[in-house]
Design an enzyme around this catalytic site. Structure first.
Site, short mmCIF file in Angstrom:
data_model
loop_
_atom_site.label_atom_id
_atom_site.label_comp_id
_atom_site.label_asym_id
_atom_site.label_seq_id
_atom_site.Cartn_x
_atom_site.Cartn_y
_atom_site.Cartn_z
N ASN A 1 12.36 -3.22 -15.70
CA ASN A 1 11.55 -2.13 -15.13
C ASN A 1 10.46 -1.78 -16.12
O ASN A 1 10.72 -1.62 -17.32
CB ASN A 1 12.46 -0.91 -14.88
CG ASN A 1 11.72 0.21 -14.18
OD1 ASN A 1 10.56 0.04 -13.80
ND2 ASN A 1 12.37 1.34 -14.01
N THR B 1 13.79 7.12 -10.77
CA THR B 1 12.79 8.11 -11.17
C THR B 1 11.84 8.42 -10.02
O THR B 1 11.49 9.58 -9.78
CB THR B 1 12.01 7.58 -12.39
OG1 THR B 1 12.93 7.32 -13.45
CG2 THR B 1 10.98 8.59 -12.85
N GLY C 1 22.47 3.95 -13.99
CA GLY C 1 23.51 3.38 -13.15
C GLY C 1 24.48 2.58 -14.01
O GLY C 1 24.37 2.50 -15.24
N SER D 1 11.13 2.34 -17.22
CA SER D 1 12.56 2.60 -17.16
C SER D 1 12.89 3.89 -17.91
O SER D 1 12.47 4.08 -19.05
CB SER D 1 13.32 1.42 -17.78
OG SER D 1 14.71 1.70 -17.84
N SER D 2 13.66 4.77 -17.27
CA SER D 2 14.11 5.99 -17.94
C SER D 2 15.21 5.62 -18.92
O SER D 2 16.25 5.07 -18.52
CB SER D 2 14.63 7.00 -16.91
OG SER D 2 13.62 7.40 -16.03
N GLU E 1 26.02 -0.35 -15.95
CA GLU E 1 25.31 -1.41 -16.68
C GLU E 1 26.30 -2.47 -17.12
O GLU E 1 27.32 -2.17 -17.76
CB GLU E 1 24.56 -0.85 -17.89
CG GLU E 1 23.36 0.00 -17.52
CD GLU E 1 22.47 0.31 -18.70
OE1 GLU E 1 22.91 0.05 -19.84
OE2 GLU E 1 21.36 0.83 -18.49
N SER F 1 18.72 0.14 -13.83
CA SER F 1 17.33 0.24 -14.26
C SER F 1 16.43 -0.60 -13.35
O SER F 1 16.71 -1.78 -13.10
CB SER F 1 17.20 -0.23 -15.71
OG SER F 1 15.86 -0.17 -16.13
N GLY F 2 15.35 0.00 -12.88
CA GLY F 2 14.42 -0.70 -12.00
C GLY F 2 14.70 -0.52 -10.54
O GLY F 2 13.99 -1.06 -9.69
#
Length: 1166
Positions: A157, A112, A387, A160-161, A389, A107-108
């Site tokens: 982020n 996206t 990704g 973040s998605s 985690e 994330s970040g």
């Protein structure tokens, strides 16, 4: 010579990690850091792109950059995400290979944004056109909608998605996009009810409260204050650089572009508002008589507002929060819920409601953007997913995400090796097996159908009896104890008994990216993902159309006692489908890395980047690529790049490119084991060999540059000398020409002067001679004239003397005669004077006597007149004294009345003579003569007009009167509202245009209709599938309207007029109208009727008039709008009217845009 660029030109660090020498983790990080510090955020590992998040805007995504990378070789320019996107697009378009782009990272890291860049590049380089641009716009505008409902602010982020997204973009044979299909994976729905500290809920909640209008919030029963909602965290509600209000407007616009109807958008917002209201519902315990606790709602205001939004009875939902019904075969057991269970049920409902709404949004977007044609399409897939985690506290969500990344790593290694092997075989190079870590053993540990962790978790969830997270961990310890990648303190392996980093309620898995510690708390509940059946049934009872679609299991008629599949089972099946899909496509990889945790630019944290490099498996990827040959290149660009290193290949090689490369390598004495020659490429084993070639090329280019400079300077000096020499010759020639021209002009001028002086002397000499001759002639003439004059004067004097002598005799005689006459006259006058004196004296005496008598008579008359005058004055004085009081009081009024009467009399007489005609449309009227008659003048004009209109109306027959009444009603309905109305005013309402009673063709149809036909016309019935019209006969009676086939006269539909609730038309010059039928009636089974007619105004006026005169039904409603909904069977279709330039005449055209939109193009008037 054509100059070409290359990845190796002006390279900062190493652009392709395969060429990194020496290869180690430290050198890998140093190369990334060096490139990142110089704003080079993209680096290759073969065909894989590493993307570093710069946390700032860079000028590398301009339209010029798009054109720079368009149709270029992958290694021809410096590393860029556009190069990978172009390679994938060209392979799809030219080689007919389906592509997929896998974007991974934590994330970040910018996943996206990377997917947006890929889609925007493809949209920029593919074809143009109205339909193509519309498809591209819909594909791009689906992102803001999904981001609003699926993205949130996290500590890592700001956007973040929180879901995985896979989009298949479909192309035609030309490479133009036709549509797309989106799949979503594992939405983090637990975020709806709880967010970690420093994070926010999904964006849409904050956007709705910040950007919606006050009227919208009032309809949704919401307040702008975030603090009033329990589901919204307050410590990070506002995010720097994020404008929620502007983003809300962007999302509304994007939903409109994608194809959402206005009522669908309103339904979605109502569900979002319901989730916020649901979080505010709180419970309190209440003891029952049997000693058990029961939950009750504290404040029912939020529950009431939520029920009003969703159309649910408040008592039904309140009971669902207090009781739970369990069904087993033929038995039903109802139990009470305590406060904790009620809160669990509330949160479960909120999570399910939002999760199902998100899935519905994805499905609805797919309906709009999917390709309309059924032919085979080329497909490019874009995968944007979590990704790997590793958090301090890892739970079920992290376990599922890391399982997906294990599968992606497995397919990545397999496809990479397969691609390497296929290229070696294609080029005829011997393939040697490559040693690498195969993570299939880890995937099997998780997904094995018998002993896998997910299988055991499902088995534990389905097992009867007491099921807890601890029993699940015990089962893992029993079955997975001997697995080399599983660790737990509770298993029989003694080496973990004293490991204090491994708590008792946790287990650890050795993933390919490193060890991850999972806490088993919540695994069972999250895998079950249960929603009580009572809540599902309560939701299904809602009057809200969207809620019924989201909770189909709540339908009492379709009760299914079978337990729903678990979350783990569903995700494993989705991952399996995704893997099979990816294996059928050519893969392209983008690995996203975040340089720091501070979201700041120019900061590179080595430890954080190293951690991501490890779990992304980038070093493993480099080793796989370098296991054989590190670099490969086609012969033509290789020879073009290095041909200056050999005299035999410079400047031009005449033979085949491969032979030229072989000659070049032999001349450079490159060892044979360092290179291999394929069918179309040369393979270089060691990067040092490539760098040796680059160094030699760099030196050679410097020598060539010096030689080029020397030749250029010599050419420049020679060119300058020749130019100066040529210029000197031209100047000299021009000067000689100028000097000769000047000399010639001087000689010519002197000659002209001499000639002019000579001609002047000759002219003057001739002039003197002519003047002398002329003077001699004039002198002779003068002398002759003087002589003749003297002779004439002498003769004149002689004649005059003779005349004077004759005149003197005449004068003397005349004087003598005059003297005689005067003497005679004096004598006569004397006699006359004597006679006249006597007469005068007598006359004077008579006059004197007469004047005296006259004076006496006048004096006598004056006396008599004075007496009469005095008497008259006296009589008048007496009368005035007697009537003075009456005369003074009434004289003014009488005079005024008399004057006014005369003026009015004159006004009426003038009005009579100037009266206008009897036509009601004649607006003439005589001018007003006096201001005080203004009101009377206006009133008389009205009275005359009304009288004139009455006289005109008295001439009407009953039929004509009915026609005018219909025209008047049409004016009230359409005047100023419909552009077609003015053209219908002059057209009479005929009614029976088909002469159905007289025409033998319609004799059968006429006999089928019992009542009198008020209107008969041919209309077009619009087909919703293609927007084309079918001719139908339209008959209208006082009770029904009938649609019949035009050719056969067979009745297709007969609709009672009470079933027609309203009529919808547009504001433009078209003949389309929709007859909307009452819901639930027998006539409404097939839906509403969309028709078009040339006599639209007359049809709707007669329908409205029949409804107004009928006492047993309501007045027909006429809706005039350029956009309205029509019910076709079970679906509602929006009919939208737009203005367009005239094409193919001025006809109106109807076209189907998608499943829910019919677009009617009305040509604009010239």
């Amino acid at each position: 010579m054509e100059v070409k660029t290359s990845l190796l030109d002006n390279m900062i660090g190493v652009g392709d990690m395969v060429l990194l020498e020496p290869l180690s983790e430290d050198s890998f990080l140093d190369n990334l850091k060096k490139r990142f510090d110089h704003s080079e955020i993209y680096t290759y590992i073969g065909s894989v792109v590493i993307s570093m998040n710069p946390y700032r805007s860079l000028p590398i995504y301009t339209p010029e950059k798009v054109e720079e990378y368009r149709n270029r070789n992958f290694y021809e320019l410096s590393p860029h995400i556009y190069a990978l996107a172009d390679e994938a697009y060209r392979s799809l378009r030219d080689q007919d290979k389906d592509q997929c782009i896998l974007i991974t990272g934590e994330s970040g890291a910018g996943k996206t944004e990377a997917s947006k860049l890929v889609m925007s590049y493809v949209a920029a380089v593919c074809g143009k056109g109205h339909e193509v641009n519309k498809v591209k716009e819909q594909l791009l505008q689906s992102n803001p909608v999904l981001e609003a409902f699926g993205n949130a602010k996290t500590v890592r982020n700001d956007n973040s998605s929180r879901f995985g997204k896979y989009m298949d973009i479909e192309f035609d044979f030309k490479g133009d996009p036709l549509g797309g299909v989106i799949s979503n994976y594992l939405l983090e729905k637990s975020r709806v009810v709880k967010q970690p500290r420093g994070e926010r809920n999904f964006h849409v909640f904050y956007q709705l409260l910040s950007g919606a209008s006050d009227d919208t919030l009032r309809k949704l029963k919401l307040d702008r204050d975030f603090s009033k909602y329990n589901y919204l965290s307050l410590d990070s509600a506002a995010v720097n650089g994020l404008d929620d209000a502007a983003n809300f407007r962007t999302v509304r616009n994007a939903m409109q572009i994608v194809g959402f109807m206005e009522d669908e958008v309103q339904s979605v917002l109502e569900l979002v508002a319901a989730v916020l209201k649901l979080g505010n519902i709180e419970f309190k315990p209440e003891s029952r008589c049997n000693g058990t606790d029961e939950s009750r709602v504290k404040d029912k205001n939020d529950l009431k507002e939520m029920c009003e939004l969703l159309g649910i009875e408040q008592s039904v939902l309140e009971r669902a929060f207090s009781y739970r019904t369990v069904e087993a075969k033929m038995e039903k057991v109802s139990t009470t819920l305590n406060v904790a269970q009620a809160y669990y049920a509330r949160d479960a409902l909120a999570k399910n409601l939002y999760s199902r709404l998100f899935s519905w949004l994805v499905t609805r977007i797919n309906e709009s953007i999917q390709a309309q044609t059924k032919a085979r399409h080329k497909v490019m897939g874009v995968l944007d997913i979590y990704g790997f985690e590793i958090f301090e506290d890892n739970s079920f969500e992290q376990f599922i995400i890391n399982y997906c990344n294990e599968k992606l790593q497995q397919i990545f290694i397999e496809l990479t090796l397969r691609e390497e092997q296929e290229e070696y075989v294609r080029e005829g190079i011997e393939w040697t097996n490559i040693e690498y870590f195969n993570n299939a053993i880890i995937c099997d540990l998780i997904e094995n159908n018998q002993n896998g962790i997910l299988a055991m978790l499902d088995e534990e969830c389905l097992r009867p009896g007491t099921v807890t997270d601890e029993t699940f961990l015990d089962k893992l310890n029993t079955i997975c104890a001997d697995h080399q990648h599983f660790e737990s303190r509770l298993n029989k392996n003694s080496k973990f008994l004293n490991d204090h980093s491994l708590p008792h309620n946790c287990f650890r898995i050795q993933h390919y990216a490193g060890k991850v510690l999972y806490r088993v708390e919540g695994f069972v509940d999250k895998n079950n993902d249960l929603l009580y059946r009572d809540l599902s049934q309560a939701m299904y009872k809602a009057n809200h159309s969207l809620i019924k679609q989201l909770f189909p299991e709540g339908n009492p008629a379709k009760v299914n006692l079978k337990r729903p599949p678990t979350a783990g089972f569903q995700f494993r099946a989705s991952v399996g489908t995704l893997m099979r899909n990816l294996q059928t496509k050519n893969p392209n990889y983008i690995r996203c890395i975040k340089p720091n945790d501070k979201k700041a630019s120019h900061i590179f944290t080595d430890s954080l980047v190293c951690h991501q490099v490890r779990y992304l498996g980038l070093m493993e990827n480099v080793r796989v690529r370098r296991a054989g040959y590190a670099f490969r290149q086609p012969y033509e660009p290789c020879l073009e790049r290095y041909k200056m290193l050999c005299k035999r290949t410079w400047p031009h090689w005449k033979g085949p490119a491969r032979e030229g490369v072989e000659v070049l390598m032999a001349d450079l004495q490159i060892p044979a084991e360092e290179i291999a020659y394929g069918r179309s490429k040369i393979f270089i084993r060691n990067p040092r060999t490539l760098f040796f070639l680059e160094e030699k090329r760099k030196q050679c280019l410097q020598d060539l540059a010096t030689l080029i400079q020397k030749i250029y300077r010599g050419w420049k000096c020679r060119t300058h000398f020749l130019l100066m020499k040529k210029s000197q010759i031209v100047v000299a020639a021009w000067y000689r020409r100028y000097a000769q021209q000047k000399k010639y002009r001087n000689i010519k001028s002197a000659t002209t002067v001499v000639q002019s002086y000579t001609r002047g002397w000759q002219a003057r000499k001739l002039l003197r001679e002519l003047k002398y001759q002329k003077r001699c002639e004039e002198a002779v003439t003068t002398i002759a004239a003087f002589w003749h004059g003297t002779q004439a004067r002498l003769e004149l004097r002689r004649l005059k003397q003779e005349a004077r002598n004759k005149h003197a005799v005449t004068v003397i005689w005349a004087y003598w005669q005059g003297t005689k006459a005067r003497r005679e006259l004096r004598q006569l006058k004397e006699e006359a004077r004597n006679k006249h004196a006597v007469s005068v004296i007598w006359a004077g005496w008579q006059g004197t006597k007469a004047r005296r008598e006259l004076r006496r008579l006048k004096e006598e008359a004056r006396r008599k007149h004075a007496v009469a005058l005095i008497w008259a004055y006296w009589q008048g004085l007496k009368v005035r004294r007697e009537y003075r009081k009456f005369f003074r009081a009434n004289a003014g009024k009488k005079i005024y009345d008399f004057t006014i009467q005369r003026i009015i009399q004159k006004y009426f007489l003038g009005l009579k003579s100037n009266m206008p005609s009897m036509s009601p449309i004649d607006k003439k009227w005589p001018a007003r003569p006096y201001g005080f008659l203004d009101g009377v003048h206006t009133e008389l004009r009205k009275i005359f007009h009304h009288w004139r209109c009455k006289k005109y109306r008295d001439q009407f027959t009953e039929e004509k009167k009915a026609v005018y009444e219909e025209k008047l009603e049409a004016s009230e309905i359409f005047k100023g509202k419909k552009a077609l109305y003015p053209s219908s005013v002059s057209q009479p309402f005929k009614g029976d245009y088909l002469e159905i009673s007289k025409n033998p063709k319609y004799q059968k149809l006429n006999s089928a209709v019992d009542e009198k036909v008020l209107l008969a016309d041919v209309v077009n019935k619009i087909n919703r599938a293609n927007g084309k019209g079918t001719p139908r006969i339209f008959l209208l009676t006082k009770k029904n309207f009938v649609l019949a086939d035009q050719k056969t006269g067979q009745v297709k539909a007969s609709i009672p007029l009470p079933d027609v609730t309203s009529v919808s038309v547009s504001t433009q010059k078209d003949g389309f109208f929709a007859l909307k039928l009452k819901e639930g009636s027998a006539s409404a089974v097939k839906g509403d009727f969309l028709l078009s007619s040339e006599h639209l105004i007359e049809i709707i006026t007669k329908l409205h008039r029949i409804g107004a005169t009928a006492a047993d039904r309501e007045k027909l409603k006429v809706d005039i709008s350029d956009e309205f909904l029509v019910q076709f069977k079970q679906d509602k279709v929006c009919v939208k009217f737009i203005q367009s330039s005239p094409k193919n005449g001025n006809s109106v055209s109807c076209k189907r845009k998608n499943n829910r939109l019919l677009e009617v193009s009305v040509p604009t008037s010239p």
